[in-house]
Design a protein around this motif. Structure first.
Motif, PDB file in Angstrom:
ATOM      1  N   VAL A  85      73.835  22.965  26.294  1.00 12.53           N
ATOM      2  CA  VAL A  85      73.415  24.003  25.342  1.00 12.53           C
ATOM      3  C   VAL A  85      71.958  23.754  24.960  1.00 12.53           C
ATOM      4  O   VAL A  85      71.613  22.666  24.493  1.00 12.53           O
ATOM      5  N   GLN A 100      81.705  25.918  20.975  1.00 15.75           N
ATOM      6  CA  GLN A 100      81.841  24.460  21.175  1.00 15.75           C
ATOM      7  C   GLN A 100      83.283  23.947  21.154  1.00 15.75           C
ATOM      8  O   GLN A 100      83.682  23.170  22.014  1.00 15.75           O
ATOM      9  N   VAL A 101      84.050  24.392  20.147  1.00 14.92           N
ATOM     10  CA  VAL A 101      85.410  23.858  20.039  1.00 14.92           C
ATOM     11  C   VAL A 101      86.231  24.280  21.256  1.00 14.92           C
ATOM     12  O   VAL A 101      86.990  23.480  21.827  1.00 14.92           O
ATOM     13  N   HIS A 133      74.619  14.633  19.210  1.00 10.80           N
ATOM     14  CA  HIS A 133      73.678  14.049  18.242  1.00 10.80           C
ATOM     15  C   HIS A 133      74.428  13.361  17.093  1.00 10.80           C
ATOM     16  O   HIS A 133      73.797  12.870  16.172  1.00 10.80           O
ATOM     17  N   ASN A 162      80.493  17.205  12.201  1.00  7.84           N
ATOM     18  CA  ASN A 162      81.431  18.211  12.724  1.00  7.84           C
ATOM     19  C   ASN A 162      81.636  18.007  14.218  1.00  7.84           C
ATOM     20  O   ASN A 162      82.763  18.006  14.708  1.00  7.84           O
ATOM     21  N   GLN A 170      73.100  10.583  11.178  1.00  6.77           N
ATOM     22  CA  GLN A 170      73.680  10.520  12.524  1.00  6.77           C
ATOM     23  C   GLN A 170      73.665   9.117  13.130  1.00  6.77           C
ATOM     24  O   GLN A 170      74.550   8.760  13.917  1.00  6.77           O
TER      25      GLN A 170
HETATM   26  N1  UDP Z   1      78.203  24.595  16.994  1.00  3.40           N
HETATM   27  C1  UDP Z   1      78.718  25.538  17.854  1.00  3.40           C
HETATM   28  N2  UDP Z   1      77.930  25.974  18.866  1.00  3.40           N
HETATM   29  C2  UDP Z   1      76.670  25.530  19.071  1.00  3.40           C
HETATM   30  C3  UDP Z   1      76.150  24.543  18.194  1.00  3.40           C
HETATM   31  C4  UDP Z   1      76.953  24.091  17.172  1.00  3.40           C
HETATM   32  O1  UDP Z   1      79.870  25.977  17.706  1.00  3.40           O
HETATM   33  O2  UDP Z   1      76.022  25.977  20.026  1.00  3.40           O
HETATM   34  C5  UDP Z   1      79.030  24.135  15.864  1.00  3.40           C
HETATM   35  C6  UDP Z   1      79.730  22.821  16.178  1.00  3.40           C
HETATM   36  O3  UDP Z   1      80.984  23.071  16.778  1.00  3.40           O
HETATM   37  C7  UDP Z   1      79.834  22.189  14.801  1.00  3.40           C
HETATM   38  C8  UDP Z   1      78.605  22.705  14.067  1.00  3.40           C
HETATM   39  O4  UDP Z   1      78.183  23.862  14.767  1.00  3.40           O
HETATM   40  O5  UDP Z   1      80.998  22.653  14.145  1.00  3.40           O
HETATM   41  C9  UDP Z   1      77.460  21.714  14.037  1.00  3.40           C
HETATM   42  O6  UDP Z   1      77.688  20.775  13.054  1.00  3.40           O
HETATM   43  P1  UDP Z   1      77.292  19.257  13.212  1.00  3.40           P
HETATM   44  O7  UDP Z   1      77.727  18.562  11.961  1.00  3.40           O
HETATM   45  O8  UDP Z   1      77.839  18.694  14.456  1.00  3.40           O
HETATM   46  O9  UDP Z   1      75.723  19.256  13.371  1.00  3.40           O
HETATM   47  P2  UDP Z   1      74.524  19.952  12.564  1.00  3.40           P
HETATM   48  O10 UDP Z   1      74.355  21.289  13.145  1.00  3.40           O
HETATM   49  O11 UDP Z   1      74.911  19.992  11.105  1.00  3.40           O
HETATM   50  O12 UDP Z   1      73.379  19.032  12.839  1.00  3.40           O
END
Ligand code: UDP
Length: 482
Positions: free
Chosen positions: A314, A349-350, A364, A368, A389
């Motif tokens: 991504v 993502q999920v 990273h 989540n 992180q």
């Molecule tokens: N996410 C997603 N698609 C993307 C990027 C992120 O669905 O292309 C979602 C991911 O599944 C997670 C959240 O966004 O639930 C990102 O949260 P995380 O705490 O991992 O990182 P942050 O964005 O806060 O640095």
């Protein structure tokens, strides 16, 4: 006043205006709604459509908007989310504006009169505002117990002052395990302690925990029992672990949907994955905020290609027809046809992580993403950038032993530390091939099973959730009868 026997608890959520903070709040609003609560979520108009869409079918929720006091901090008016603040200076202004939101939120609370407030740790004034309304304030920490414990220890004991070099290891004091860390991995705003916006916020956020009614954790006891206990017993915080929040949604296709439209047709993506062998594809993504410069993207691409692994990557880059892309090695896209999928923008993502073909996740270590990987039983290549992180990395690699470090060493606010292609190749191979990879996979699948049990009836998170709601109901009755 008489006791309101049938009083329906009303929760007011105040998440930070960032995807990674809103997503677990959406999950929490759905969960509380399934327990009969109603909710109000406050955010900026940038996120309102996304939130309304995510909550429309499953909750009795209202989304209310507020304006950021942009002029007071010299922030452009259209910057309404963390990811829109593109420079450290803009980010500072953004976080400063969060500190000024109290009166605006008080006006909204006056109108909605909720029974309790769930506030992000960035709104350190929230316990005081809640007190004005005579309601409890819970802090929502979208991170691990381990990172809270380690972060507090580093903040209080300042062990980074005892070393002479940025890369000389020190042991994080007063933790249940011996975990080494370096000064380079400590956030600037912690080690500089310079009275700037973030270092002031960080101090206040620690005090906020103490002034609030308690802390809600998107974690589950079995994942980090030593640190859940340490946080409550040794550090004396009242906390409820009620996660993994996204797992309460049993409908798999709904689980991944939290409003943002994916930039790829989900069925196309699944069809692509269906054509791959189990555990054969590595998924690469760095969340919603972290970014890399073109040099690093080029190095990552070369490392991925050298690993020989099929991948989904991504990238936050738009494709512009006819424009040569300097961040990709010459001929890369042609060579990876069928073997690699680049998603530009937002990935489902999920859905991807839960597919059988996914065998590893280069992440990273946002909390989540880390939890989503754990729950999908997918081992990780850890590549932390900023925030907390680097602590989550230690939890994954040293305590849970379900991942390998790529070798990022330096905490950086917006653009990640530079990692060479050989290191990427080596880490990807390590998590995808051989006996060690199999062991990590076995272990992470064990944790995935524990996560599933934690949110079943009688599971640890459900018991904590029951206790929390009972507690809040009693608070509410006590208030109504006083
Ligand atoms: N996410 C997603 N698609 C993307 C990027 C992120 O669905 O292309 C979602 C991911 O599944 C997670 C959240 O966004 O639930 C990102 O949260 P995380 O705490 O991992 O990182 P942050 O964005 O806060 O640095």
């Amino acid at each position: 006043m008489g006791t309101k026997i049938d009083h329906r608890l009303h929760v007011f959520f105040l998440p930070l205006m960032a995807q990674g903070h809103l997503i677990p709040v959406i999950d929490m609003a759905k969960l509380f709604s399934s327990r009969g609560l109603k909710s109000t979520v406050a955010t900026t108009s940038h996120f309102a459509p996304f939130l309304s869409k995510s909550l429309q079918n499953d909750t009795d929720s209202v989304v209310v908007t507020f304006k950021i006091p942009s002029a007071d901090v010299g922030l452009p008016e259209d910057v309404e989310a963390v990811h829109m603040a593109k420079t450290p200076d803009m980010q500072n202004r953004f976080f400063k504006s969060c500190g000024l939101l109290g009166p605006r939120i008080a006006d909204i609370l006056e109108r909605y009169r909720p029974d309790f407030l769930v506030a992000d740790m960035f709104f350190t004034w929230a316990p005081d505002v809640a007190k004005e309304f005579g309601i409890p304030c819970l802090v929502f920490h979208g991170t691990s117990y381990f990172s809270l414990c380690a972060g507090l220890s580093v903040f209080l004991h300042q062990p980074y002052k005892t070393v002479s070099d940025d890369l000389e290891p020190f042991v994080i004091p007063d933790l249940p395990d011996e975990i080494e860390f370096t000064r380079s991995r400590v956030a600037d705003f912690v080690k500089n302690n310079d009275g700037g916006v973030l270092s002031t916020w960080y101090k206040e956020s620690k005090a906020m925990e103490e002034r609030s009614y308690g802390v809600l954790m998107n974690s589950f006891y079995e994942l980090e029992p030593g640190y859940a206990d340490h946080y409550s017993n040794f550090l004396g915080r009242k906390a409820w672990n009620i996660g993994p929040l996204f797992m309460y949604e049993k409908r798999t296709e709904q689980r991944a949907k939290r409003g943002m439209e994916a930039s790829i047709d989900e069925h196309e993506c699944l069809k692509w994955l269906d054509s791959k062998k189990p555990d054969s594809v590595i998924y690469v993504s760095f969340g919603s905020v972290a970014n890399f410069d073109d040099n690093q993207l080029m190095e990552l691409a070369a490392g991925l290609e050298a690993s020989g692994r099929e991948f989904i990557w991504v990238v936050k880059k738009e494709k512009r027809e006819g424009v040569r892309e300097d961040w990709l090695p010459q001929g890369f896209e042609e060579r990876i046809q069928g073997k690699g999928l680049i998603i530009r923008g937002w990935a489902p993502q999920v859905t991807i992580l839960e597919h059988d073909a996914i065998g590893g996740f280069v992440t990273h270590c946002g909390w989540n993403s880390t939890l989503e990987s754990v729950c999908a039983g997918v081992p990780m290549v850890t590549w932390p950038v900023s925030a907390e992180q680097f602590f989550n990395e230690k939890l994954v690699t040293k305590l849970l032993r379900i991942g390998v470090e790529v070798g990022a060493k330096k905490w950086r606010r917006l653009l990640g530390d530079f990692v060479k292609r050989d290191a990427v190749e080596k880490a990807v191979r390590k998590v995808m091939e051989g006996e060690e990879a199999e062991e990590m996979r076995r272990r992470v699948r064990g944790f995935a099973e524990m996560a599933r049990r934690a949110i079943e009836e009688g599971g640890s998170s459900v018991l904590d959730l029951d206790a929390l709601l009972e507690d809040l109901r009693l608070q509410c009755v006590a208030r109504d009868t006083s």
